[in-house]
Design a protein around this motif. Structure first.
Motif, PDB file in Angstrom:
ATOM      1  N   ILE A 143       1.001  -1.023   0.184  1.00 14.74           N
ATOM      2  CA  ILE A 143       0.391  -0.214   0.021  1.00 14.74           C
ATOM      3  C   ILE A 143       0.770   1.520  -0.385  1.00 14.74           C
ATOM      4  N   ILE A 144       2.129   1.222   0.725  1.00 14.76           N
ATOM      5  CA  ILE A 144       2.456   1.973   0.257  1.00 14.76           C
ATOM      6  C   ILE A 144       3.294   2.523  -0.618  1.00 14.76           C
ATOM      7  N   THR A 145       3.831   1.456  -1.454  1.00  5.83           N
ATOM      8  CA  THR A 145       4.524   1.883  -2.794  1.00  5.83           C
ATOM      9  C   THR A 145       3.066   2.525  -4.134  1.00  5.83           C
ATOM     10  N   ALA A 146       2.512   1.288  -3.407  1.00  7.20           N
ATOM     11  CA  ALA A 146       0.979   2.269  -4.036  1.00  7.20           C
ATOM     12  C   ALA A 146       1.050   4.198  -4.314  1.00  7.20           C
ATOM     13  N   ILE A 239      -4.134  -3.477  -8.353  1.00  2.67           N
ATOM     14  CA  ILE A 239      -4.239  -2.498  -9.260  1.00  2.67           C
ATOM     15  C   ILE A 239      -4.022  -1.327  -9.401  1.00  2.67           C
ATOM     16  N   ILE A 240      -4.093  -0.297  -8.164  1.00  2.00           N
ATOM     17  CA  ILE A 240      -2.912   1.060  -8.301  1.00  2.00           C
ATOM     18  C   ILE A 240      -2.256   1.666  -8.727  1.00  2.00           C
ATOM     19  N   VAL A 241      -1.081   0.149  -8.377  1.00  2.00           N
ATOM     20  CA  VAL A 241       0.383   0.607  -8.761  1.00  2.00           C
ATOM     21  C   VAL A 241       0.520   0.156 -10.404  1.00  2.00           C
ATOM     22  N   TRP A 242      -0.027  -0.437 -11.270  1.00  2.00           N
ATOM     23  CA  TRP A 242      -0.547  -0.395 -12.092  1.00  2.00           C
ATOM     24  C   TRP A 242      -0.754   0.594 -13.422  1.00  2.00           C
ATOM     25  N   ILE A 243      -2.113   1.328 -12.523  1.00  2.00           N
ATOM     26  CA  ILE A 243      -2.662   1.928 -13.320  1.00  2.00           C
ATOM     27  C   ILE A 243      -1.456   3.601 -13.012  1.00  2.00           C
ATOM     28  N   CYS A 244      -0.853   3.891 -11.854  1.00  2.00           N
ATOM     29  CA  CYS A 244       0.055   5.059 -11.821  1.00  2.00           C
ATOM     30  C   CYS A 244       1.423   4.385 -12.473  1.00  2.00           C
ATOM     31  N   THR A 282      12.618   7.069 -10.191  1.00  2.00           N
ATOM     32  CA  THR A 282      13.076   6.550  -9.045  1.00  2.00           C
ATOM     33  C   THR A 282      11.781   5.720  -8.383  1.00  2.00           C
ATOM     34  N   VAL A 283      10.671   6.620  -9.061  1.00  2.00           N
ATOM     35  CA  VAL A 283       9.074   6.183  -8.117  1.00  2.00           C
ATOM     36  C   VAL A 283       8.874   4.843  -9.040  1.00  2.00           C
ATOM     37  N   PHE A 284       8.975   5.529 -10.662  1.00  2.00           N
ATOM     38  CA  PHE A 284       9.003   4.465 -11.953  1.00  2.00           C
ATOM     39  C   PHE A 284       9.631   3.388 -11.446  1.00  2.00           C
ATOM     40  N   LEU A 285      10.302   2.883 -11.339  1.00  2.00           N
ATOM     41  CA  LEU A 285      11.512   1.506 -10.752  1.00  2.00           C
ATOM     42  C   LEU A 285      11.081   0.769  -9.874  1.00  2.00           C
ATOM     43  N   LEU A 286      10.717   1.418  -8.876  1.00  2.00           N
ATOM     44  CA  LEU A 286      10.165   0.895  -7.514  1.00  2.00           C
ATOM     45  C   LEU A 286       8.774   0.321  -7.932  1.00  2.00           C
ATOM     46  N   ALA A 287       8.305   0.955  -8.715  1.00  2.00           N
ATOM     47  CA  ALA A 287       6.755   0.498  -8.786  1.00  2.00           C
ATOM     48  C   ALA A 287       7.161  -0.645  -9.488  1.00  2.00           C
ATOM     49  N   ILE A 288       7.713  -0.632 -10.905  1.00  2.00           N
ATOM     50  CA  ILE A 288       8.007  -1.914 -11.714  1.00  2.00           C
ATOM     51  C   ILE A 288       8.544  -3.206 -11.166  1.00  2.00           C
ATOM     52  N   THR A 337      15.746  -4.989  -3.337  1.00  2.00           N
ATOM     53  CA  THR A 337      16.284  -4.707  -4.182  1.00  2.00           C
ATOM     54  C   THR A 337      15.760  -2.454  -4.427  1.00  2.00           C
ATOM     55  N   ASN A 338      15.165  -2.382  -3.145  1.00  2.00           N
ATOM     56  CA  ASN A 338      15.010  -0.803  -3.492  1.00  2.00           C
ATOM     57  C   ASN A 338      15.648  -0.168  -3.183  1.00  2.00           C
ATOM     58  N   PHE A 339      17.184  -0.843  -1.685  1.00  2.00           N
ATOM     59  CA  PHE A 339      17.824   0.081  -1.771  1.00  2.00           C
ATOM     60  C   PHE A 339      19.213   0.058  -2.744  1.00  2.00           C
ATOM     61  N   PHE A 340      19.352  -0.664  -3.554  1.00  2.00           N
ATOM     62  CA  PHE A 340      19.905  -0.603  -4.884  1.00  2.00           C
ATOM     63  C   PHE A 340      19.126   0.156  -5.732  1.00  2.00           C
ATOM     64  N   ILE A 341      18.453   0.319  -5.545  1.00  2.00           N
ATOM     65  CA  ILE A 341      17.709   1.398  -6.402  1.00  2.00           C
ATOM     66  C   ILE A 341      17.366   3.169  -5.848  1.00  2.00           C
ATOM     67  N   PHE A 342      18.013   3.274  -4.896  1.00  2.00           N
ATOM     68  CA  PHE A 342      18.113   4.393  -4.069  1.00  2.00           C
ATOM     69  C   PHE A 342      19.475   4.492  -4.704  1.00  2.00           C
ATOM     70  N   LEU A 343      20.942   3.445  -4.540  1.00  2.00           N
ATOM     71  CA  LEU A 343      22.125   3.903  -4.441  1.00  2.00           C
ATOM     72  C   LEU A 343      22.289   4.312  -5.971  1.00  2.00           C
ATOM     73  N   HIS A 344      21.341   3.919  -6.782  1.00  2.00           N
ATOM     74  CA  HIS A 344      21.965   3.721  -8.562  1.00  2.00           C
ATOM     75  C   HIS A 344      21.068   5.648  -9.446  1.00  2.00           C
ATOM     76  N   MET A 345      20.494   5.611  -8.334  1.00  2.00           N
ATOM     77  CA  MET A 345      19.168   6.786  -8.772  1.00  2.00           C
ATOM     78  C   MET A 345      19.463   8.108  -7.836  1.00  2.00           C
ATOM     79  N   GLY A 346      20.076   7.921  -6.918  1.00  2.00           N
ATOM     80  CA  GLY A 346      19.892   9.191  -5.806  1.00  2.00           C
ATOM     81  C   GLY A 346      21.881   9.544  -5.605  1.00  2.00           C
ATOM     82  N   SER A 347      22.487  11.007  -6.013  1.00  2.00           N
ATOM     83  CA  SER A 347      23.803  11.166  -5.802  1.00  2.00           C
ATOM     84  C   SER A 347      23.904  11.293  -4.096  1.00  2.00           C
ATOM     85  N   LYS A 348      22.692  12.198  -3.519  1.00  2.00           N
ATOM     86  CA  LYS A 348      22.714  12.546  -1.968  1.00  2.00           C
ATOM     87  C   LYS A 348      22.540  10.871  -1.943  1.00  2.00           C
TER      88      LYS A 348
END
Length: 359
Positions: A143-146, A239-244, A282-288, A337-348
């Motif tokens: 739900i938080i992801t959605a 459904i919410i994540v798919w639509i978003c 980043t959010v798009f990658l988290l959703a996928i 995997t979320n950690f590695f997405i944050f690591l790759h996408m966020g320089s800060k």
């Protein structure tokens, strides 16, 4: 409700308390005697697969614990000046809690642990202390992801009004409500399947085990939790994540067009636009990632609706349990995997995370 948890609770109802029949062999014999379908997997292959998948679930869950602790520490250092950081922070907390209880539940199903002379019955205790709480935190994560995906969609559709629509207070209140709706109902299982000290003839001692209360309320709670978690929360979040995700993909394409215009006219280029595009990506990658990791467990939940024997207490019990553990393993991958997405996408995020290991 997790399918393994359902298997254990149904087993208590149909074949007796697990304190008197603790081995998986006993359970399989009882299942075979009550089914006319010949098992697809042999007992030996089934045991090997369950052992391997149980260990794999434990180690992947442990990886999720480590990575989410790093995410929590990193965002604590970065601060919460932006609402998206608050959402990421609470997402990591939910993932961490789910990783802890899921790893504990997987460890209890390792055959070596089940045979160990412990003061409790691992397979039954893990139902109320591992799988049900894990289901609650797992759906909280969904739900938080959605919510994060929906929040970014609002930013894309209403960029001029997003600061008034999405505020820190609204974000915190929304996530607190999500935790209440996602986790708290899972604790209802303690009302009908409490942990009690009972005498085990096989161990010749008193041990802690899950005991099914002989009351009509038990069936109501069990079916309500099954419908709530497996159907309502699970497919609503999907459904919410798919639509978003579709809206985010359109938003990314539009941002890419704006970026090309900025390259042609450098005066219009701003760091805020690049930052916003990076957040959307980043959010798009988290959703996928969430959608990809949720497909196996969702399919496992749907199959019994068309194949009644495909449940952990009937003829196809062996292949069902293997599929449940495998889909659970894929679900746990999402926690790390979320950690590695944050690591790759966020320089800060990357700089702050590396700074944790440097004095």
């Amino acid at each position: 409700m997790n399918a393994i948890a359902l298997a254990n609770t149904e087993y208590v109802q149909r074949f007796g308390n697990p304190t008197t029949q603790t081995t998986s062999v006993t359970m399989e014999r009882a299942i075979e005697e009550n089914s006319s379908i010949r098992p697809i997997l042999s007992a030996e292959v089934h045991l090997v697969l369950l052992t391997f998948l149980s260990y794999a679930n434990f180690f992947v869950g442990t990886l999720g614990i480590v990575t989410n602790v790093l995410v929590i520490l990193t965002y604590s250092k970065l601060g919460f000046s932006e609402t998206i950081n608050i959402s990421y922070f609470f997402l990591a907390i939910s993932d961490l809690c789910s990783s802890v209880v899921r790893s504990w539940g997987a460890l209890c199903f390792v055959f070596v642990v089940m045979k160990t002379n412990l003061p409790f019955d691992p397979s039954s205790v893990s139902v109320t202390t591992g799988f049900y709480p894990g289901q609650g935190f797992e759906k909280t994560t969904a739900i938080i992801t959605a919510f994060i995906a929906f929040e970014r969609c609002l930013c894309v559709q209403f960029p001029l009004h997003v600061r008034t629509i999405v505020t820190k207070r609204k974000t915190v209140c929304s996530i607190v409500i999500i935790f209440v709706l996602g986790f708290l109902p899972s604790n209802l299982i303690h009302m009908v399947y409490p942990l009690k000290w009972v005498f085990s003839p096989s161990k010749n001692r008193t041990i802690l085990a899950m005991v099914a209360l002989e009351t009509p309320l038990r069936h109501i709670v069990q079916r309500a939790l099954l419908a709530y978690y497996s159907t309502v929360l699970n497919f609503s979040a999907l459904i919410i994540v798919w639509i978003c995700t579709v809206f985010l993909a359109v938003g990314l394409k539009r941002k890419a067009g704006i970026r090309k215009e900025n390259l042609m006219n450098p005066s219009n280029s701003t760091s805020d636009k690049q930052k916003e595009r990076r957040v959307i990506k980043t959010v798009f990658l988290l959703a996928i990632t969430y959608l990809a990791c949720s497909i196996p467990i969702s399919a496992t939940m749907l199959v019994p609706q068309f194949v009644p024997e495909f449940v952990p207490t009937r003829g196809l019990a062996r292949i069902s349990l293997v599929c449940v553990l495998f889909s659970s393993l894929i679900t746990k991958l999402n926690y790390s995997t979320n950690f590695f997405i944050f690591l790759h996408m966020g320089s800060k995020f990357r700089q702050t995370c590396f700074a944790l290991f440097i004095k």
